[in-house]
Design an enzyme around this catalytic site. Structure first.
Site, PDB file in Angstrom:
ATOM      1  N   ASN A  10       0.821  -1.211   0.000  1.00 46.81           N
ATOM      2  CA  ASN A  10       0.000   0.000   0.000  1.00 46.81           C
ATOM      3  C   ASN A  10       0.855   1.261   0.000  1.00 46.81           C
ATOM      4  O   ASN A  10       1.996   1.243   0.448  1.00 46.81           O
ATOM      5  CB  ASN A  10      -0.890   0.067   1.255  1.00 46.81           C
ATOM      6  CG  ASN A  10      -1.941  -1.021   1.298  1.00 46.81           C
ATOM      7  OD1 ASN A  10      -2.432  -1.465   0.272  1.00 46.81           O
ATOM      8  ND2 ASN A  10      -2.286  -1.443   2.502  1.00 46.81           N
ATOM      9  N   LYS A  39       0.888  -4.318   4.956  1.00 51.56           N
ATOM     10  CA  LYS A  39       1.437  -5.258   5.933  1.00 51.56           C
ATOM     11  C   LYS A  39       2.443  -6.219   5.312  1.00 51.56           C
ATOM     12  O   LYS A  39       3.477  -6.516   5.897  1.00 51.56           O
ATOM     13  CB  LYS A  39       0.304  -6.026   6.608  1.00 51.56           C
ATOM     14  CG  LYS A  39      -0.672  -5.136   7.382  1.00 51.56           C
ATOM     15  CD  LYS A  39      -1.561  -5.925   8.302  1.00 51.56           C
ATOM     16  CE  LYS A  39      -0.786  -6.447   9.486  1.00 51.56           C
ATOM     17  NZ  LYS A  39      -0.260  -5.361  10.343  1.00 51.56           N
ATOM     18  N   GLY A 224       3.447  -6.262  27.081  1.00 53.55           N
ATOM     19  CA  GLY A 224       4.288  -7.397  26.709  1.00 53.55           C
ATOM     20  C   GLY A 224       3.531  -8.459  25.935  1.00 53.55           C
ATOM     21  O   GLY A 224       2.479  -8.186  25.342  1.00 53.55           O
ATOM     22  N   ASP A 251       4.205  -5.467  12.155  1.00 53.53           N
ATOM     23  CA  ASP A 251       4.869  -5.997  10.958  1.00 53.53           C
ATOM     24  C   ASP A 251       6.365  -6.159  11.189  1.00 53.53           C
ATOM     25  O   ASP A 251       6.973  -7.150  10.747  1.00 53.53           O
ATOM     26  CB  ASP A 251       4.625  -5.074   9.772  1.00 53.53           C
ATOM     27  CG  ASP A 251       3.151  -4.920   9.453  1.00 53.53           C
ATOM     28  OD1 ASP A 251       2.401  -5.876   9.669  1.00 53.53           O
ATOM     29  OD2 ASP A 251       2.761  -3.836   8.982  1.00 53.53           O
TER      30      ASP A 251
END
Length: 316
Positions: A10, A39, A224, A251
């Site tokens: 994208n 992504k 976390g 990602d």
């Protein structure tokens, strides 16, 4: 050996503002950037910048934005041979707003990503013979993702499913994944469990195991993550940084995880490395441009007093 990524490509239109406008309201922002994203492309970039070879399988339009995105991937040494040019759809676009807390909202227009079909991945996999890991997400058609996972399993590849975005998730993809790595929103969307703490993360991981996927990393943002493997688990704390842009952090995490697994790291060690990469990413603007190199990660870990299993140099 390398990593193959099947996913979206994208152009990101990024607006930076102090606060989000209310519905129907007009406010002034601070700046706007047009940046490479998607992504799939983000994850392939992470793999390449961390020192591994990356194949990118995706689709773009026959337009100036598509040209820009391919050039950006090439600059990061991603193999773009398998990227398709769509004759009917424009390059995918994400409209992103980032506020002063580095939190983001995103509107994704899939565009050419919807044109990536089963034949495209089959043709690509016929020519890919040296990949150990497949990374997939859910911004391209579900049937295409599932077929890629099937082909990867036939080749003996380790399949990482990053089930994002939540709206694109199909539970059927779990049948072919070796590990699933959802964040809080995606876990809630799939399982109805809000992972606000370790107990809820374990509940989610056990639910995934009951659904047939024994390995998972349940991400809880600044709280976390929990690494779960066939009933055994370990908590991975977050790393405190001054956040600028959280877009692409997941990602960067996924790409780093793939690199570490390819490098022979165990899953817990791989998750520690991925956590460091994701933390460093949020200190920079741009889902893709903010992804660090392995040298930057090593310097970051050295300053933070961290060690990791995935080293290009013995500087950490």
């Amino acid at each position: 050996m390398n990593v193959t990524v099947v996913g979206s490509i994208n152009i990101d239109t990024v607006a930076v503002t102090d606060k989000y406008p209310k519905r129907g309201q007009t406010i002034f922002g601070n700046k706007i950037e047009y940046l490479p994203g998607g992504k799939g492309a983000n994850q392939a970039t992470a793999v390449a910048r961390l020192g591994k070879s990356a194949n990118m399988i995706g689709a773009i339009g026959n337009d100036i934005y598509g040209d820009k995105l391919v050039d950006s991937l090439k600059e990061s040494n991603v193999n773009t041979y398998f990227i398709k040019r769509s004759d009917s759809l424009a390059t995918g676009t994400a409209i992103i707003t980032i506020d002063q807390t580095a939190e983001n909202t995103m509107l994704v227009l899939k565009g050419a990503n919807e044109d990536l079909n089963i034949n495209d991945v089959e043709n690509a996999f016929n020519k890919i013979h040296d990949s150990e890991v497949l990374l997939v997400q859910m911004e391209v058609p579900q049937d295409t993702v599932i077929r890629a996972m099937q082909l990867a399993k036939e080749k003996g590849m380790y399949v990482i499913l990053d089930p994002a975005p939540a709206e694109g998730i199909t539970i059927k993809a779990l049948d072919y994944a070796d590990i699933v790595t959802p964040n809080r929103q995606e876990t809630y969307y799939m399982l109805g469990i809000d992972v606000v703490d370790i107990d809820n993360a374990l509940m989610a991981a056990e639910t995934f195991e009951n659904m047939g996927i024994k390995n998972s990393i349940i991400k809880m943002g600044d709280k976390g993550s929990v690494v779960y493997q066939s009933g055994e688990w370990e908590y991975i704390p977050s790393i405190s940084v001054e956040a600028v842009d959280s877009v692409g952090a997941g990602d960067a995490f996924a790409g780093a995880l793939a690199c570490a697994i390819t490098n022979g790291c165990d899953l817990v060690s791989a998750a520690h490395f991925a956590t460091a990469v994701g933390a460093l990413k949020v200190t920079k603007l741009g889902a893709q441009m903010g992804i660090p190199t392995i040298d930057e990660v090593n310097d970051f870990c050295k300053k933070k007093g961290l060690t990791h299993c995935y080293l290009k140099e013995s500087s950490v």
